[in-house]
Write an enzyme that holds these catalytic residues in place. Structure first.
Site, PDB file in Angstrom:
ATOM      1  N   THR A 107       0.847  -1.197   0.000  1.00 17.16           N
ATOM      2  CA  THR A 107       0.000   0.000   0.000  1.00 17.16           C
ATOM      3  C   THR A 107       0.878   1.241   0.000  1.00 17.16           C
ATOM      4  OG1 THR A 107      -1.628  -1.225   1.309  1.00 17.16           O
ATOM      5  CG2 THR A 107      -1.916   1.151   1.152  1.00 17.16           C
ATOM      6  N   GLY A 181       1.460   6.774   5.368  1.00 16.98           N
ATOM      7  CA  GLY A 181       2.682   6.194   5.906  1.00 16.98           C
ATOM      8  C   GLY A 181       3.271   7.013   7.028  1.00 16.98           C
ATOM      9  N   TYR A 188       7.035  12.930  12.730  1.00 11.76           N
ATOM     10  CA  TYR A 188       7.481  14.130  13.439  1.00 11.76           C
ATOM     11  C   TYR A 188       7.650  15.279  12.447  1.00 11.76           C
ATOM     12  CZ  TYR A 188      12.205  14.302  11.581  1.00 11.76           C
ATOM     13  OH  TYR A 188      13.273  14.448  10.731  1.00 11.76           O
ATOM     14  N   ASN A 478       9.927   4.998  10.498  1.00 14.65           N
ATOM     15  CA  ASN A 478       9.696   5.718   9.243  1.00 14.65           C
ATOM     16  C   ASN A 478      10.982   5.989   8.469  1.00 14.65           C
ATOM     17  OD1 ASN A 478       6.951   5.764   9.176  1.00 14.65           O
ATOM     18  ND2 ASN A 478       6.707   7.912   9.711  1.00 14.65           N
ATOM     19  N   TYR A 479      12.129   5.712   9.093  1.00 14.33           N
ATOM     20  CA  TYR A 479      13.394   5.695   8.361  1.00 14.33           C
ATOM     21  C   TYR A 479      13.782   4.230   8.168  1.00 14.33           C
ATOM     22  CZ  TYR A 479      13.916  10.705   9.440  1.00 14.33           C
ATOM     23  OH  TYR A 479      13.744  12.064   9.541  1.00 14.33           O
TER      24      TYR A 479
END
Length: 537
Positions: A107, A181, A188, A478-479
């Site tokens: 997705t 996402g 942040y 997210n990294y």
């Protein structure tokens, strides 16, 4: 001449590839037949949002949100089908038919996944691209908004700003980041030291599970609602939209961005910054961006540290604050620039010469040359000594002119110290001084040999080990970074194996995420290289 033994890996690849192609061709036909029969009366309209490789628009749709050319080479596995749903039934049909015919689903909302996991898989797969799910419904009176997952951050900022200049959402720094996402991993931005993460400001959601059920917060229950707000995308189902709290911003914000080289005491300034920035008032976002460059004085390579802050208030408040807390930086009055909140977003994205309408542009036109990259992250709980920084400089100075290395150091503290680490899956809260984001980027034509850049990044990461968080060495989901651990491609991953990377992203919250996964998706339909596994897998 190579022996047969030497050719075995190649033979394996050829055989595997042929079987993949044959299986793919059959799966493709069956999958499309399934879609057409799911809602026969709606298939005419549905067919307009279905793309296969025979469709002339397939490549354009696939590339439209591919943010890292490293995952857009001739050898990159491509989806059998891309679906860009325009209503919920399209999502339900795609889930149903993918499940029926053994296809994975990836997705994609904005395409910024650092490892390309939202649009690449090593097994036959389908991409659900939420580009048409991007409505933003703002209720100024209630200070709330419903935001669909396919909206990019720039669209969110723009649509809220259309209605009011004193409210916004604590979104991403980069305006092309997809909301889906972004929130799924915590999220942040400039306002996180004042209002927490994006996920901390979610109050409801619309979610589709592996059985096609559409659930809101009440129907999904608090465990699942907890998990989707920071537990990473692609593990539990598909969040189609988020109900969020809007937060207040002043009519004037103040920014500064000043560079200091090694010859201008960058080492001592960054060392001091570690003690100052996490203790600044919540209204201050503080970042140091570090890279190597040619010195203007003698032409030799040096390191440049750029100190940037965004302050929710006027310059007359920030100037005395910085003079008191960080006089060593030597800021001048002309370094402080006042602007509106929306202008600060343009400033950060190097779009100051554009009107705010540029925030609606998903194509990221300000990036003129496609750049491939590899990134990693760390969290730091104790200030690094100067000698550690000097070792970092020497490694940055190794980077050749065909690539660029950038290390971003983002101050924590403020509101992040006040929120318990079990409040959401994102655990990097109290006691975290700052986050480090390491990046190396290179020209697209260098993708034939990306390994030298990736190896350099891994060496840098290894060097930094003694100076960052330990047990676990924490990372930001997210990294995304597959170097820290990954699941098996077949999805049969044991809890112990997944714990290796899972605890780095989520610490002890990983166990609760596994519990939720086991409850909502016990068959592990939604999976990828770093998805949460059910307990018994």
């Amino acid at each position: 001449m190579k022996s047969l033994h030497d050719c075995l890996p190649l033979l394996f690849v050829v055989v595997f590839s042929l079987s993949w192609v044959n299986a793919s061709a059959n799966s493709n036909d069956y999958f499309l037949d399934c879609l057409s029969s799911y809602h026969p009366d709606e298939f005419t309209s549905f067919s307009k949002v279905i793309y296969t490789e025979t469709n002339s628009s397939y490549s354009a749709v696939l590339e439209s949100s591919t943010r890292n050319p490293r995952f857009s080479t001739p050898n990159t596995p491509k989806p059998l089908v891309i679906v860009t749903p325009s209503n919920i039934s399209h999502v339900q049909a795609t889930i149903h038919c993918s499940k029926k015919h053994g296809l994975q689903i990836r997705t994609r909302s904005g395409g910024h996944d650092f490892e390309g996991l939202s649009y690449v898989s090593q097994v036959p797969f389908v991409v659900i691209d939420l580009v048409h799910f991007r409505s933003i419904d703002v209720d100024v009176k209630k200070e709330e908004a419903w935001i669909q997952s396919g909206a990019i951050t720039g669209e969110v900022y723009y649509r809220i700003n259309e209605r009011t200049t004193n409210l916004t959402f604590p979104g991403a720094l980069c305006h092309t980041v997809g909301i889906g996402g972004f929130i799924s991993g915590g999220g942040y931005g400039f306002l996180f030291r004042k209002y927490g993460l994006a996920a901390d400001n979610v109050i409801d959601a619309q979610f589709v599970d592996a059985n096609g059920r559409v659930l809101d917060r009440r129907l999904m229950g608090e465990d699942l609602f907890w998990a989707i707000r920071g537990g990473g995308g692609g593990s539990f189902g598909i969040v189609l939209s988020w109900k969020v709290k809007l937060v207040h911003v002043p009519s004037t914000v103040t920014v500064f961005s000043v560079g200091r080289t090694l010859e201008q005491n960058a080492t001592q300034l960054l060392h001091r910054w570690q003690y100052v920035a996490p203790n600044l008032p919540n209204d201050v976002y503080s970042l140091v961006s570090i890279s190597s460059m040619n010195s203007t004085e003698n032409g030799e390579r040096t390191v440049l540290a750029t100190f940037t802050s965004v302050f929710q208030g006027v310059a007359d408040e920030l100037i005395p604050l910085m003079q008191e807390r960080f006089p060593e930086l030597g800021l001048l009055k002309e370094d402080y620039i006042e602007m509106t909140w929306i202008e600060s977003i343009l400033f950060w994205n190097q779009l100051s010469n554009e009107t705010s309408e540029i925030l609606l542009d998903r194509s990221n036109r300000n990036s003129l040359v496609p750049l491939s990259y590899k990134s990693k992250s760390d969290y730091v709980r104790k200030p690094m000594p100067e000698i550690a920084l000097q070792g970092l400089w020497s490694r940055l100075l190794e980077v050749n002119e065909t690539s660029t290395a950038v290390v971003n150091i983002i101050s924590y503290g403020g509101k992040m110290d006040e929120i318990p680490e079990t409040e959401t899956p994102f655990p990097h809260r109290k006691g975290t001084l700052y986050k480090i984001n390491y990046n190396i980027v290179w020209q697209e034509e260098e993708n034939s040999n990306p390994q030298r850049y990736i190896s350099w990044m891994r060496t840098l990461y290894s060097y930094m080990g003694p100076f960052v968080s330990k047990s676990p060495r924490a990372a930001y989901v997210n990294y995304r970074d597959l170097d820290i651990g990954r699941n098996n491609d077949d999805g049969k991953t044991r809890y112990k194996q997944a714990s290796v990377w899972g605890r780095k992203y989520f610490k002890n919250n990983f166990d609760r995420l596994v519990y939720v996964k086991t409850k909502i998706d016990p068959e592990n339909f939604f999976k990828h290289e770093q998805s949460i596994p059910p307990r018994f897998h």
